[in-house]
Design a protein around this motif. Structure first.
Motif, PDB file in Angstrom:
ATOM      1  N   GLN A   1      34.926 -29.282  14.501  1.00 62.21           N
ATOM      2  CA  GLN A   1      34.228 -28.034  14.794  1.00 62.21           C
ATOM      3  C   GLN A   1      35.141 -26.898  14.364  1.00 62.21           C
ATOM      4  N   TYR A   2      34.544 -25.768  14.006  1.00 67.06           N
ATOM      5  CA  TYR A   2      35.292 -24.689  13.369  1.00 67.06           C
ATOM      6  C   TYR A   2      35.088 -23.359  14.071  1.00 67.06           C
ATOM      7  N   GLY A   3      36.029 -22.449  13.856  1.00 67.10           N
ATOM      8  CA  GLY A   3      35.934 -21.093  14.372  1.00 67.10           C
ATOM      9  C   GLY A   3      36.903 -20.197  13.621  1.00 67.10           C
ATOM     10  N   SER A   4      36.847 -18.910  13.902  1.00 62.55           N
ATOM     11  CA  SER A   4      37.774 -17.957  13.295  1.00 62.55           C
ATOM     12  C   SER A   4      37.841 -16.711  14.169  1.00 62.55           C
ATOM     13  N   PHE A   5      38.896 -15.946  13.984  1.00 64.94           N
ATOM     14  CA  PHE A   5      39.051 -14.682  14.701  1.00 64.94           C
ATOM     15  C   PHE A   5      40.034 -13.799  13.969  1.00 64.94           C
ATOM     16  N   ASN A   6      39.911 -12.487  14.195  1.00 64.50           N
ATOM     17  CA  ASN A   6      40.929 -11.508  13.799  1.00 64.50           C
ATOM     18  C   ASN A   6      41.215 -10.738  15.085  1.00 64.50           C
ATOM     19  N   GLY A   7      42.453 -10.444  15.307  1.00 71.83           N
ATOM     20  CA  GLY A   7      42.784  -9.701  16.526  1.00 71.83           C
ATOM     21  C   GLY A   7      42.894 -10.615  17.734  1.00 71.83           C
ATOM     22  N   ASP A   8      42.048 -10.389  18.728  1.00 72.40           N
ATOM     23  CA  ASP A   8      42.109 -11.158  19.970  1.00 72.40           C
ATOM     24  C   ASP A   8      41.895 -12.654  19.699  1.00 72.40           C
ATOM     25  N   VAL A   9      42.752 -13.466  20.276  1.00 67.54           N
ATOM     26  CA  VAL A   9      42.694 -14.912  20.074  1.00 67.54           C
ATOM     27  C   VAL A   9      41.415 -15.473  20.696  1.00 67.54           C
ATOM     28  N   ASP A  10      40.676 -16.227  19.893  1.00 72.78           N
ATOM     29  CA  ASP A  10      39.458 -16.896  20.350  1.00 72.78           C
ATOM     30  C   ASP A  10      39.417 -18.268  19.683  1.00 72.78           C
ATOM     31  N   LEU A  11      39.827 -19.295  20.420  1.00 73.32           N
ATOM     32  CA  LEU A  11      39.887 -20.646  19.850  1.00 73.32           C
ATOM     33  C   LEU A  11      38.619 -21.450  20.113  1.00 73.32           C
ATOM     34  N   SER A  12      37.517 -20.776  20.396  1.00 73.29           N
ATOM     35  CA  SER A  12      36.264 -21.513  20.574  1.00 73.29           C
ATOM     36  C   SER A  12      35.793 -22.020  19.206  1.00 73.29           C
TER      37      SER A  12
ATOM     38  N   CYS B   1      31.490 -24.417   6.834  1.00 72.59           N
ATOM     39  CA  CYS B   1      32.818 -25.039   6.903  1.00 72.59           C
ATOM     40  C   CYS B   1      32.720 -26.534   6.588  1.00 72.59           C
ATOM     41  N   LEU B   2      31.740 -27.180   7.195  1.00 70.58           N
ATOM     42  CA  LEU B   2      31.573 -28.622   6.983  1.00 70.58           C
ATOM     43  C   LEU B   2      31.316 -28.955   5.517  1.00 70.58           C
ATOM     44  N   SER B   3      30.499 -28.144   4.848  1.00 65.51           N
ATOM     45  CA  SER B   3      30.194 -28.440   3.443  1.00 65.51           C
ATOM     46  C   SER B   3      31.431 -28.294   2.567  1.00 65.51           C
ATOM     47  N   CYS B   4      32.258 -27.338   2.853  1.00 66.97           N
ATOM     48  CA  CYS B   4      33.490 -27.159   2.075  1.00 66.97           C
ATOM     49  C   CYS B   4      34.475 -28.288   2.374  1.00 66.97           C
ATOM     50  N   HIS B   5      34.670 -28.599   3.642  1.00 66.06           N
ATOM     51  CA  HIS B   5      35.639 -29.627   4.024  1.00 66.06           C
ATOM     52  C   HIS B   5      35.181 -31.035   3.646  1.00 66.06           C
ATOM     53  N   ALA B   6      33.917 -31.201   3.286  1.00 65.65           N
ATOM     54  CA  ALA B   6      33.429 -32.506   2.827  1.00 65.65           C
ATOM     55  C   ALA B   6      34.199 -32.967   1.593  1.00 65.65           C
ATOM     56  N   GLN B   7      34.745 -32.020   0.821  1.00 64.58           N
ATOM     57  CA  GLN B   7      35.554 -32.364  -0.354  1.00 64.58           C
ATOM     58  C   GLN B   7      36.824 -33.113   0.039  1.00 64.58           C
ATOM     59  N   ALA B   8      37.220 -33.004   1.306  1.00 69.00           N
ATOM     60  CA  ALA B   8      38.441 -33.647   1.797  1.00 69.00           C
ATOM     61  C   ALA B   8      38.118 -34.812   2.731  1.00 69.00           C
ATOM     62  N   ALA B   9      36.987 -35.459   2.509  1.00 65.81           N
ATOM     63  CA  ALA B   9      36.565 -36.560   3.387  1.00 65.81           C
ATOM     64  C   ALA B   9      37.606 -37.674   3.447  1.00 65.81           C
ATOM     65  N   GLU B  10      38.261 -37.960   2.330  1.00 66.33           N
ATOM     66  CA  GLU B  10      39.239 -39.064   2.304  1.00 66.33           C
ATOM     67  C   GLU B  10      40.487 -38.774   3.131  1.00 66.33           C
ATOM     68  N   THR B  11      40.706 -37.516   3.496  1.00 68.85           N
ATOM     69  CA  THR B  11      41.864 -37.160   4.322  1.00 68.85           C
ATOM     70  C   THR B  11      41.389 -36.562   5.651  1.00 68.85           C
ATOM     71  N   ASP B  12      40.350 -37.156   6.217  1.00 67.97           N
ATOM     72  CA  ASP B  12      39.790 -36.749   7.507  1.00 67.97           C
ATOM     73  C   ASP B  12      39.357 -35.284   7.493  1.00 67.97           C
ATOM     74  N   PHE B  13      38.775 -34.853   6.378  1.00 66.09           N
ATOM     75  CA  PHE B  13      38.243 -33.499   6.231  1.00 66.09           C
ATOM     76  C   PHE B  13      39.320 -32.435   6.420  1.00 66.09           C
ATOM     77  N   THR B  14      40.560 -32.817   6.149  1.00 66.48           N
ATOM     78  CA  THR B  14      41.712 -31.930   6.312  1.00 66.48           C
ATOM     79  C   THR B  14      42.461 -31.871   4.990  1.00 66.48           C
ATOM     80  N   PHE B  15      42.288 -30.774   4.257  1.00 61.98           N
ATOM     81  CA  PHE B  15      42.897 -30.641   2.937  1.00 61.98           C
ATOM     82  C   PHE B  15      44.404 -30.866   2.984  1.00 61.98           C
ATOM     83  N   THR B  16      45.060 -30.368   4.008  1.00 63.90           N
ATOM     84  CA  THR B  16      46.522 -30.435   4.077  1.00 63.90           C
ATOM     85  C   THR B  16      47.041 -31.682   4.793  1.00 63.90           C
ATOM     86  N   ARG B  17      46.230 -32.689   4.964  1.00 62.47           N
ATOM     87  CA  ARG B  17      46.677 -33.916   5.634  1.00 62.47           C
ATOM     88  C   ARG B  17      47.926 -34.505   4.976  1.00 62.47           C
ATOM     89  N   PRO B  18      48.031 -34.545   3.630  1.00 60.26           N
ATOM     90  CA  PRO B  18      49.284 -35.063   3.037  1.00 60.26           C
ATOM     91  C   PRO B  18      50.511 -34.253   3.469  1.00 60.26           C
TER      92      PRO B  18
END
Length: 165
Positions: free
Chosen positions: A96-107, A114-131
Motif C-alpha cells: 500500500q502506498y502514500g505520500s506527504f509534504n510537510g507534516d508526516v502522514d504515514l497512512s 503506484c501499483l501499475s508502476c511498481h509492477a515493473q519490479a515484480a521480480e524484486t517484491d515490487f521494490t525497485f531498490t531491493r538489490p
C-alpha cells in the motif's frame, strides 16, 4: 583454549548497529529509519530510500520482506531540502502506498497508479531498490545514477550495477 566470541550473526548485528547509528539514520518520521540507497538523477534531483533496521536484518538473513515493512523515498529537488516523501507498507502480503509534504502522514492505501508502476519490479517484491536493500548492511549507503528525470522509475538494472560511490 580457543574461544570464538564472534559469530556471523553477532558480526552482522554489530555492523548494522554501527551503520544504523551513523548520519544515515533518522527518527524524523516517528521511528528509526536508515537510509540504504541514494539515486542521483541527471537532472540534478535525487532520491533517498530508507527503511527500518529490523527490515535490514530480515533481508540480510535471506528472508522475504514481511508484513509491516516500510520503505520511504525522500525526494530532493534542491540540495538538502526534502520535497515529497513517498512511502509504502506491506499489508497482508500486498503493498500500500502514500505520500506527504510537510507534516508526516504515514497512512497508506492501495493506489492503482503506484501499483501499475511498481509492477515493473515484480521480480524484486515490487521494490525497485531491493538489490540495494540486500547489500545495505555490508556496503552502507549505496549511490546509483539514473538517467530518467522526475518521477519516472529507473530500470531495475540500475540497482544491480556497481555503486557510483
Amino acid at each position: 583454549m580457543n574461544i570464538n566470541f564472534f559469530t556471523p550473526l553477532s558480526l552482522f548485528v554489530f555492523a548494522t548497529t554501527l551503520w544504523a547509528s551513523s548520519d544515515t539514520a533518522t527518527e524524523r518520521y516517528g521511528e528509526r529509519f536508515v537510509a540504504y540507497a541514494q539515486v542521483n538523477r541527471t537532472d540534478g534531483t535525487y532520491r533517498r530510500m530508507l527503511t527500518t533496521p529490523d527490515v535490514l536484518e530480515t533481508v540480510q538473513n535471506g528472508l522475504p520482506l514481511p508484513d509491516g515493512t516500510r520503505v520511504l523515498m525522500e525526494t530532493y529537488y534542491s540540495e538538502g531540502e526534502i520535497s515529497t516523501v513517498f512511502h509504502k507498507q506491506k499489508v497482508d502480503g500486498r503493498w500500500q502506498y502514500g505520500s506527504f509534504n510537510g507534516d508526516v502522514d504515514l497512512s497508506t492505501r492501495p493506489q492503482a497508479s503506484c501499483l501499475s508502476c511498481h509492477a515493473q519490479a515484480a521480480e524484486t517484491d515490487f521494490t525497485f531498490t531491493r538489490p540495494a536493500l540486500e547489500g545495505a548492511s555490508q556496503f552502507g549507503l549505496s549511490h546509483f545514477l539514473c538517467d530518467k528525470p522526475g518521477r519516472a522509475p529507473c530500470a531495475l538494472e540500475v540497482y544491480r550495477r556497481e555503486r557510483t560511490q
